[in-house]
Design a protein around this motif. Structure first.
Motif, mmCIF file in Angstrom:
data_model
loop_
_atom_site.group_PDB
_atom_site.id
_atom_site.type_symbol
_atom_site.label_atom_id
_atom_site.label_comp_id
_atom_site.label_asym_id
_atom_site.label_seq_id
_atom_site.Cartn_x
_atom_site.Cartn_y
_atom_site.Cartn_z
ATOM 1 N N MET A 66 83.052 44.908 88.203
ATOM 2 C CA MET A 66 82.694 43.981 87.134
ATOM 3 C C MET A 66 82.401 44.720 85.827
ATOM 4 N N ARG A 67 81.649 45.808 85.898
ATOM 5 C CA ARG A 67 81.369 46.572 84.674
ATOM 6 C C ARG A 67 82.656 47.085 84.041
ATOM 7 N N ASN A 68 83.550 47.622 84.869
ATOM 8 C CA ASN A 68 84.806 48.160 84.348
ATOM 9 C C ASN A 68 85.666 47.068 83.740
ATOM 10 N N THR A 69 85.705 45.907 84.394
ATOM 11 C CA THR A 69 86.533 44.802 83.895
ATOM 12 C C THR A 69 85.992 44.278 82.575
ATOM 13 N N ILE A 70 84.682 44.108 82.490
ATOM 14 C CA ILE A 70 84.079 43.641 81.241
ATOM 15 C C ILE A 70 84.362 44.632 80.116
ATOM 16 N N GLY B 186 72.666 38.393 101.506
ATOM 17 C CA GLY B 186 72.982 39.569 100.713
ATOM 18 C C GLY B 186 74.210 39.359 99.851
ATOM 19 N N LYS B 187 75.238 38.738 100.411
ATOM 20 C CA LYS B 187 76.456 38.489 99.644
ATOM 21 C C LYS B 187 76.184 37.517 98.499
ATOM 22 N N GLY B 188 75.375 36.499 98.763
ATOM 23 C CA GLY B 188 75.057 35.536 97.711
ATOM 24 C C GLY B 188 74.272 36.171 96.583
ATOM 25 N N ARG B 189 73.317 37.019 96.909
ATOM 26 C CA ARG B 189 72.532 37.686 95.871
ATOM 27 C C ARG B 189 73.405 38.627 95.051
ATOM 28 N N LEU B 190 74.357 39.279 95.711
ATOM 29 C CA LEU B 190 75.268 40.172 94.994
ATOM 30 C C LEU B 190 76.157 39.373 94.040
ATOM 31 N N ARG B 191 76.667 38.235 94.494
ATOM 32 C CA ARG B 191 77.498 37.419 93.608
ATOM 33 C C ARG B 191 76.682 36.924 92.405
ATOM 34 N N LEU B 192 75.422 36.588 92.622
ATOM 35 C CA LEU B 192 74.581 36.173 91.506
ATOM 36 C C LEU B 192 74.379 37.329 90.527
ATOM 37 N N GLU B 193 74.265 38.531 91.034
ATOM 38 C CA GLU B 193 74.148 39.698 90.164
ATOM 39 C C GLU B 193 75.375 39.826 89.261
ATOM 40 N N LEU B 194 76.561 39.554 89.815
ATOM 41 C CA LEU B 194 77.779 39.623 89.010
ATOM 42 C C LEU B 194 77.771 38.559 87.915
ATOM 43 N N ILE B 195 77.291 37.374 88.253
ATOM 44 C CA ILE B 195 77.194 36.305 87.255
ATOM 45 C C ILE B 195 76.244 36.703 86.137
ATOM 46 N N ARG B 196 75.125 37.315 86.500
ATOM 47 C CA ARG B 196 74.164 37.765 85.485
ATOM 48 C C ARG B 196 74.784 38.840 84.590
ATOM 49 N N MET B 197 75.609 39.703 85.163
ATOM 50 C CA MET B 197 76.288 40.711 84.358
ATOM 51 C C MET B 197 77.200 40.044 83.332
ATOM 52 N N LEU B 198 77.921 39.021 83.765
ATOM 53 C CA LEU B 198 78.783 38.285 82.840
ATOM 54 C C LEU B 198 77.968 37.604 81.749
ATOM 55 N N SER C 63 75.062 38.439 80.568
ATOM 56 C CA SER C 63 74.554 39.445 79.625
ATOM 57 C C SER C 63 75.640 39.869 78.655
ATOM 58 N N ALA C 64 76.874 40.002 79.167
ATOM 59 C CA ALA C 64 77.985 40.406 78.300
ATOM 60 C C ALA C 64 78.309 39.322 77.278
ATOM 61 N N THR C 65 78.264 38.064 77.689
ATOM 62 C CA THR C 65 78.599 36.983 76.762
ATOM 63 C C THR C 65 77.506 36.796 75.716
ATOM 64 N N ASP C 66 76.279 37.184 76.029
ATOM 65 C CA ASP C 66 75.210 37.129 75.024
ATOM 66 C C ASP C 66 75.533 38.042 73.847
ATOM 67 N N GLY C 67 76.375 39.051 74.115
ATOM 68 C CA GLY C 67 76.781 39.966 73.055
ATOM 69 C C GLY C 67 78.067 39.557 72.367
ATOM 70 N N GLY C 68 78.536 38.339 72.600
ATOM 71 C CA GLY C 68 79.721 37.842 71.922
ATOM 72 C C GLY C 68 80.998 37.940 72.721
ATOM 73 N N PHE C 69 80.928 38.482 73.925
ATOM 74 C CA PHE C 69 82.106 38.594 74.780
ATOM 75 C C PHE C 69 82.411 37.240 75.403
ATOM 76 N N GLY C 70 83.705 36.911 75.556
ATOM 77 C CA GLY C 70 84.081 35.610 76.087
ATOM 78 C C GLY C 70 84.425 35.655 77.560
ATOM 79 N N ALA C 71 83.798 34.775 78.364
ATOM 80 C CA ALA C 71 84.070 34.746 79.802
ATOM 81 C C ALA C 71 83.952 33.330 80.328
ATOM 82 N N THR C 72 84.750 33.036 81.341
ATOM 83 C CA THR C 72 84.756 31.745 82.011
ATOM 84 C C THR C 72 84.740 31.992 83.512
ATOM 85 N N ILE C 73 84.040 31.145 84.248
ATOM 86 C CA ILE C 73 84.001 31.242 85.708
ATOM 87 C C ILE C 73 84.739 30.054 86.310
ATOM 88 N N VAL C 74 85.622 30.344 87.252
ATOM 89 C CA VAL C 74 86.243 29.292 88.067
ATOM 90 C C VAL C 74 85.803 29.533 89.499
#
Length: 311
Positions: A85-89, A126-138, A140-151
């Protein structure tokens, strides 16, 4: 050039997304660890755990779709998903691309009632908490003006979807002349997303600026059927249909790691699992494939594959 880059383009969801984008007449790059690419797409090879390779793969992209899959292991997810996720962002931001992320329902945890885009995140695994962590990463990135959408998708199935539990235990069993098998309890309703519909949703969101910047549920047939009803659709109403007990899955987990990994998410098959996609249907006009048609198409593909293998 308006280039759409699909990370994980050789996976089930990635292939469906690539196909939907090609049907729109777009320039599409399919990124995977190998050089193979679906017909009509350009191919790029990259390891998403490597930032330089990820940046090279998405260079000059206008939209990036993160549809990659990782080994189904909490340990592997914990080690690898945050890096991916970090690399993709970072790569998408460098390219000035919008990011469309394919997510699942694990962050919701067990839900009493239909899951909607407004369902709060209350992961219990554990898997659910990890997926939520990825959402939080997204986020945080969009708060800085980056554009992202979740499907977001429910459990998925479809023609040639090797990673689908339904394909493995129902579709493939029926084609092999064996009774279909459901996990834990077949009396509960269970939504399933048809992978070609998922690909259409990802492609539409990625090409519709007005749809971007929010979370969507992929189009999924209603009403949700019980596990037994879904199995009977696959058999044409013939019995027997079977259920795999928790004890059997636990025993299988001693030898098959994937079986062991399913146990923490057993609540998805011991209570109703109902996925509401009315927003994307109403606002973007997508119509989900019925279970009757989706299962018929999945059976046809599996029979064709079995016949080809026999030759």
């Amino acid at each position: 050039m308006n280039t759409h880059v699909v990370l994980g383009g050789n996976g089930s969801a990635g292939r469906a997304t690539v196909a939907a984008l090609i049907a729109k007449g777009l320039d599409v790059v399919s990124v995977s660890r190998t050089s193979a690419a679906p017909s009509g797409a350009r191919s790029a090879v990259a390891n998403l755990l490597d930032l330089a390779q990820t940046r090279a793969a998405v260079d000059r992209a206008s939209v990036v779709y993160l549809a990659a899959g990782l080994p189904y292991s909490t340990k592997a997810w914990r080690a690898q998903w945050p890096v991916v996720m970090r690399n993709t962002i970072a790569a998408a931001r460098d390219s000035g691309a919008h990011l469309v992320f394919l997510d699942n329902v694990y962050p919701y945890g067990q839900v009493d009632g239909p899951m909607t885009e407004q369902t709060p995140y209350r992961p219990t695994t554990g898997k659910g908490r990890l997926r939520l962590e990825l959402i939080r990463m997204l986020q945080s990135a969009t708060d800085g003006g980056f554009g992202a959408t979740i499907v977001r998708s429910a459990d998925f199935y479809g023609p040639g979807v090797a990673t689908s539990v339904f394909n493995t235990f129902v579709i493939d069993n029926v084609v092999a002349g064996k009774p279909p098998v459901w996990m834990f309890d077949a009396s509960h309703r269970h939504s399933m997303t048809f992978v070609p519909d998922l690909g259409e949703a990802l492609a539409l969101v990625g090409t519709t600026p007005a749809a971007q910047g929010r979370t969507w549920h992929a189009p999924t047939a209603t009403p949700a059927l019980t596990g037994e009803q879904l199995m009977l659709l696959a058999t044409g109403g013939a019995r027997p249909v079977r259920t795999m007990s928790r004890f059997t899955v636990r025993l299988g987990g001693l030898f098959v790691p994937t079986a062991r990994e399913t146990l923490e998410l057993s609540y998805q098959n011991t209570s109703d699992y109902v996925f509401d996609s009315s927003a994307i249907e109403r606002e973007l006009g997508l119509v989900p494939t019925s279970y009757e048609e989706g299962i018929a198409r999945s059976l046809k593909a599996a029979r064709s594959g079995a016949s080809a293998a026999a030759r």
